[in-house]
Design a protein around this motif. Structure first.
Motif, PDB file in Angstrom:
ATOM      1  N   PRO A  36      43.353  46.598  50.997  1.00 12.98           N
ATOM      2  CA  PRO A  36      44.181  46.416  52.177  1.00 12.98           C
ATOM      3  C   PRO A  36      45.618  46.137  51.807  1.00 12.98           C
ATOM      4  O   PRO A  36      45.924  45.680  50.707  1.00 12.98           O
ATOM      5  CB  PRO A  36      43.549  45.193  52.863  1.00 12.98           C
ATOM      6  CG  PRO A  36      42.924  44.427  51.747  1.00 12.98           C
ATOM      7  CD  PRO A  36      42.426  45.483  50.782  1.00 12.98           C
ATOM      8  N   ALA A  37      46.512  46.406  52.735  1.00 15.21           N
ATOM      9  CA  ALA A  37      47.929  46.170  52.493  1.00 15.21           C
ATOM     10  C   ALA A  37      48.198  44.694  52.288  1.00 15.21           C
ATOM     11  O   ALA A  37      47.559  43.835  52.883  1.00 15.21           O
ATOM     12  CB  ALA A  37      48.751  46.700  53.682  1.00 15.21           C
ATOM     13  N   ASN A 104      40.385  39.021  45.094  1.00 16.36           N
ATOM     14  CA  ASN A 104      39.502  38.672  46.207  1.00 16.36           C
ATOM     15  C   ASN A 104      39.018  39.909  46.957  1.00 16.36           C
ATOM     16  O   ASN A 104      37.866  39.986  47.381  1.00 16.36           O
ATOM     17  CB  ASN A 104      40.210  37.725  47.163  1.00 16.36           C
ATOM     18  CG  ASN A 104      40.497  36.378  46.526  1.00 16.36           C
ATOM     19  OD1 ASN A 104      39.782  35.950  45.618  1.00 16.36           O
ATOM     20  ND2 ASN A 104      41.551  35.712  46.982  1.00 16.36           N
ATOM     21  N   THR A 105      39.901  40.874  47.113  1.00 17.71           N
ATOM     22  CA  THR A 105      39.542  42.092  47.838  1.00 17.71           C
ATOM     23  C   THR A 105      38.376  42.818  47.176  1.00 17.71           C
ATOM     24  O   THR A 105      37.481  43.318  47.852  1.00 17.71           O
ATOM     25  CB  THR A 105      40.762  43.034  47.909  1.00 17.71           C
ATOM     26  OG1 THR A 105      41.792  42.398  48.659  1.00 17.71           O
ATOM     27  CG2 THR A 105      40.393  44.354  48.581  1.00 17.71           C
ATOM     28  N   GLU A 110      30.842  38.933  44.739  1.00 14.97           N
ATOM     29  CA  GLU A 110      30.177  38.659  43.472  1.00 14.97           C
ATOM     30  C   GLU A 110      30.574  37.290  42.912  1.00 14.97           C
ATOM     31  O   GLU A 110      29.760  36.601  42.290  1.00 14.97           O
ATOM     32  CB  GLU A 110      30.521  39.753  42.455  1.00 14.97           C
ATOM     33  CG  GLU A 110      29.819  41.088  42.691  1.00 14.97           C
ATOM     34  CD  GLU A 110      30.396  41.863  43.869  1.00 14.97           C
ATOM     35  OE1 GLU A 110      29.725  42.792  44.346  1.00 14.97           O
ATOM     36  OE2 GLU A 110      31.520  41.533  44.304  1.00 14.97           O
ATOM     37  N   GLU A 111      31.812  36.882  43.141  1.00 20.31           N
ATOM     38  CA  GLU A 111      32.275  35.595  42.636  1.00 20.31           C
ATOM     39  C   GLU A 111      31.573  34.447  43.358  1.00 20.31           C
ATOM     40  O   GLU A 111      31.175  33.453  42.725  1.00 20.31           O
ATOM     41  CB  GLU A 111      33.786  35.484  42.801  1.00 20.31           C
ATOM     42  CG  GLU A 111      34.386  34.269  42.116  1.00 20.31           C
ATOM     43  CD  GLU A 111      35.898  34.336  42.084  1.00 20.31           C
ATOM     44  OE1 GLU A 111      36.466  34.425  40.981  1.00 20.31           O
ATOM     45  OE2 GLU A 111      36.518  34.301  43.177  1.00 20.31           O
ATOM     46  N   ILE A 126      32.271  40.029  36.308  1.00 18.87           N
ATOM     47  CA  ILE A 126      33.414  39.745  37.183  1.00 18.87           C
ATOM     48  C   ILE A 126      34.651  39.513  36.320  1.00 18.87           C
ATOM     49  O   ILE A 126      34.796  38.465  35.682  1.00 18.87           O
ATOM     50  CB  ILE A 126      33.158  38.504  38.060  1.00 18.87           C
ATOM     51  CG1 ILE A 126      31.885  38.692  38.880  1.00 18.87           C
ATOM     52  CG2 ILE A 126      34.351  38.254  38.980  1.00 18.87           C
ATOM     53  CD1 ILE A 126      31.482  37.466  39.664  1.00 18.87           C
ATOM     54  N   PRO A 127      35.557  40.470  36.256  1.00 20.62           N
ATOM     55  CA  PRO A 127      36.794  40.283  35.481  1.00 20.62           C
ATOM     56  C   PRO A 127      37.735  39.309  36.182  1.00 20.62           C
ATOM     57  O   PRO A 127      37.633  39.087  37.389  1.00 20.62           O
ATOM     58  CB  PRO A 127      37.386  41.690  35.441  1.00 20.62           C
ATOM     59  CG  PRO A 127      36.875  42.342  36.682  1.00 20.62           C
ATOM     60  CD  PRO A 127      35.500  41.788  36.909  1.00 20.62           C
ATOM     61  N   ASP A 128      38.634  38.729  35.428  1.00 17.45           N
ATOM     62  CA  ASP A 128      39.600  37.780  35.989  1.00 17.45           C
ATOM     63  C   ASP A 128      40.903  38.499  36.318  1.00 17.45           C
ATOM     64  O   ASP A 128      41.895  38.411  35.590  1.00 17.45           O
ATOM     65  CB  ASP A 128      39.841  36.633  34.995  1.00 17.45           C
ATOM     66  CG  ASP A 128      40.797  35.573  35.559  1.00 17.45           C
ATOM     67  OD1 ASP A 128      41.094  35.626  36.769  1.00 17.45           O
ATOM     68  OD2 ASP A 128      41.254  34.723  34.775  1.00 17.45           O
ATOM     69  N   LEU A 129      40.890  39.215  37.430  1.00 13.78           N
ATOM     70  CA  LEU A 129      42.125  39.826  37.911  1.00 13.78           C
ATOM     71  C   LEU A 129      43.041  38.764  38.517  1.00 13.78           C
ATOM     72  O   LEU A 129      44.263  38.938  38.554  1.00 13.78           O
ATOM     73  CB  LEU A 129      41.816  40.893  38.960  1.00 13.78           C
ATOM     74  CG  LEU A 129      40.965  42.089  38.526  1.00 13.78           C
ATOM     75  CD1 LEU A 129      40.782  43.048  39.694  1.00 13.78           C
ATOM     76  CD2 LEU A 129      41.578  42.805  37.336  1.00 13.78           C
TER      77      LEU A 129
END
Length: 287
Positions: A36-37, A104-105, A110-111, A126-129
């Motif tokens: 999302p924007a 979060n998007t 999964e988190e 789950i990578p840490d973006l």
């Protein structure tokens, strides 16, 4: 500095989204999602109450499917396969996505599950973006009626394209598992389908992509035996019943992804063509 980098990634996200949405008019078949924007949140909808309807049924508001996404281990290898082997055209690429909104998007569900299970998020993929330890790169490839998005999650210090991926591919590859996905390519009517499968494997092997493996209609105890099967076992051709005219084969792509190739002729082609016409009539009558 980290906050400035996060903000930079967030502000670039809407541009990617707009570019992705512009492809919708070119695409008839595929699956995927778009972030999302930036700045758009559920709070805005809550303040205004229920999301307003735009009129008509949900189906009448769906223009088509935008793209099909594949998470890959080696971006350059996957890109070479879909563009140079299968002949797709690059639409756009972007990368280094990180930050709170994009994390979060893509990964919130999964988190939450990992927290409830009291496990390290990384151990369940789950990578840490959020903090930028990992980054996401994407490339879009256009076919006549299909757009594929290639995604690679990598550690921060890994280079885009050729760097090591964040996680290994799944060990279990059976398409019978729930939640499994596949990409289906439509083979043209005048193509020798059996020869196409042969050439696909040969060209892939020439490029070192020996993991591109098509099934056969005959049983085999090894890859050597599979490759020795006669040419006419490369595809199954249905010649009776409602699927008369449908031919197909399943094949693993260079990243272990499940591919399907189909050819639709005769009776079943008329069925699908008629179905599209009936759907359009039905949607117009409900509008």
């Amino acid at each position: 500095m980290a906050n400035e980098q996060d903000e930079k990634r967030v502000t670039r996200t809407p541009n990617r989204r707009q570019a992705v949405q512009s492809l919708a008019g070119l695409t008839l078949v595929s699956v995927g999602s778009v972030t999302p924007a930036a700045g758009q949140s559920g709070a805005a909808h809550s303040a205004a109450g229920a999301i307003p309807k735009s009129g008509g049924s949900l189906g009448s508001r769906i223009r088509g499917v935008q793209h099909f996404g594949v998470t890959v281990q080696n971006m350059n290898r996957a890109f070479e396969f879909y563009t140079e082997v299968l002949g797709g055209t690059e639409v756009m690429r972007d990368g280094d996505f990180q930050g709170e909104p994009i994390h979060n998007t893509l990964l919130l569900h999964e988190e939450i599950a990992a927290k409830q299970q009291h496990v390290n998020p990384r151990t369940v993929g789950i990578p840490d973006l959020r903090h930028g330890a990992q980054r996401l790169d994407v490339r879009f490839v256009q076919f006549d009626n299909l757009v594929i998005e290639l995604l690679q999650y990598r550690d921060q210090e890994q280079p885009e394209g050729s760097g090591s991926s964040f996680a290994p591919p799944h060990e279990r590859t059976s398409p019978a598992y729930p939640s499994s996905t596949h990409i289906c390519f439509y083979i043209k009517d005048d193509t020798d389908f059996d020869q196409f499968v042969h050439d696909l494997e040969a060209e892939s092997a020439r490029r070192g992509m020996t993991n591109v493996k098509a099934n056969r209609t005959r049983a085999a105890a090894s890859d050597v035996e599979r490759l020795k099967a006669p040419l006419d076992s490369n595809t199954i051709k249905i010649t009776q019943g409602r699927s008369n005219g449908w031919s197909l084969i399943y094949c693993k792509g260079p990243e272990g992804e499940q591919l399907e190739f189909v050819q639709v002729l005769g009776q079943v082609k008329q069925t699908f063509d008629g179905s599209l016409e009936q759907r359009q009539k039905g949607l117009n009558s409900k509008a």
